[in-house]
Write a protein that holds these residues in place. Structure first.
Motif: not given
Length: 107
Positions: A82-83, A90-95, A98-107
């Motif tokens: 992340c850093r 990112f956080y959902d409504e109950i805080n 969640f994590y996800m690879i930012d695939q757009t960064f590598f396009l």
């Protein structure tokens, strides 16, 4: 070989793109002076293989079935990703995080 049969030696597009993405992640971390050890590779590959967002705990449980690594390693690796703009948190409504690879960064 029939037209409809897939060659088992050929990789699917998804597998090929996952491998390319994995290589780019390793390269970026190495360029930022991080050691890409076996445990980090396991976490990175686990996160990249996720099709949807995941919590650190969910990712750890998935990995822990086959590779015995600590949840601390998962959290530390996710924070490094992340850093460095490789993944996002990112956080959902109950805080819940969640994590996800930012695939757009590598396009």
């Amino acid at each position: 070989m029939k037209k409809n049969e897939a060659d088992p030696k050929q990789k699917s597009i998804g597998e090929a793109s996952q491998e390319a993405l994995t290589s780019q992640v390793y390269e970026k971390l190495i360029n930022h002076n991080f050691i890409v050890n076996k445990q980090r590779k396991i976490v990175i590959e686990g996160l990249i293989s996720q099709e949807e967002r995941t919590t650190a705990e969910q990712l750890w449980l998935k990995i822990y079935k086959t590779k015995k690594i600590s949840i601390t390693t998962v959290y530390n690796t996710l924070n490094i990703l992340c850093r460095n703009g490789i993944a996002y948190k990112f956080y959902d409504e109950i805080n819940q995080a969640f994590y996800m690879i930012d695939q757009t960064f590598f396009l």
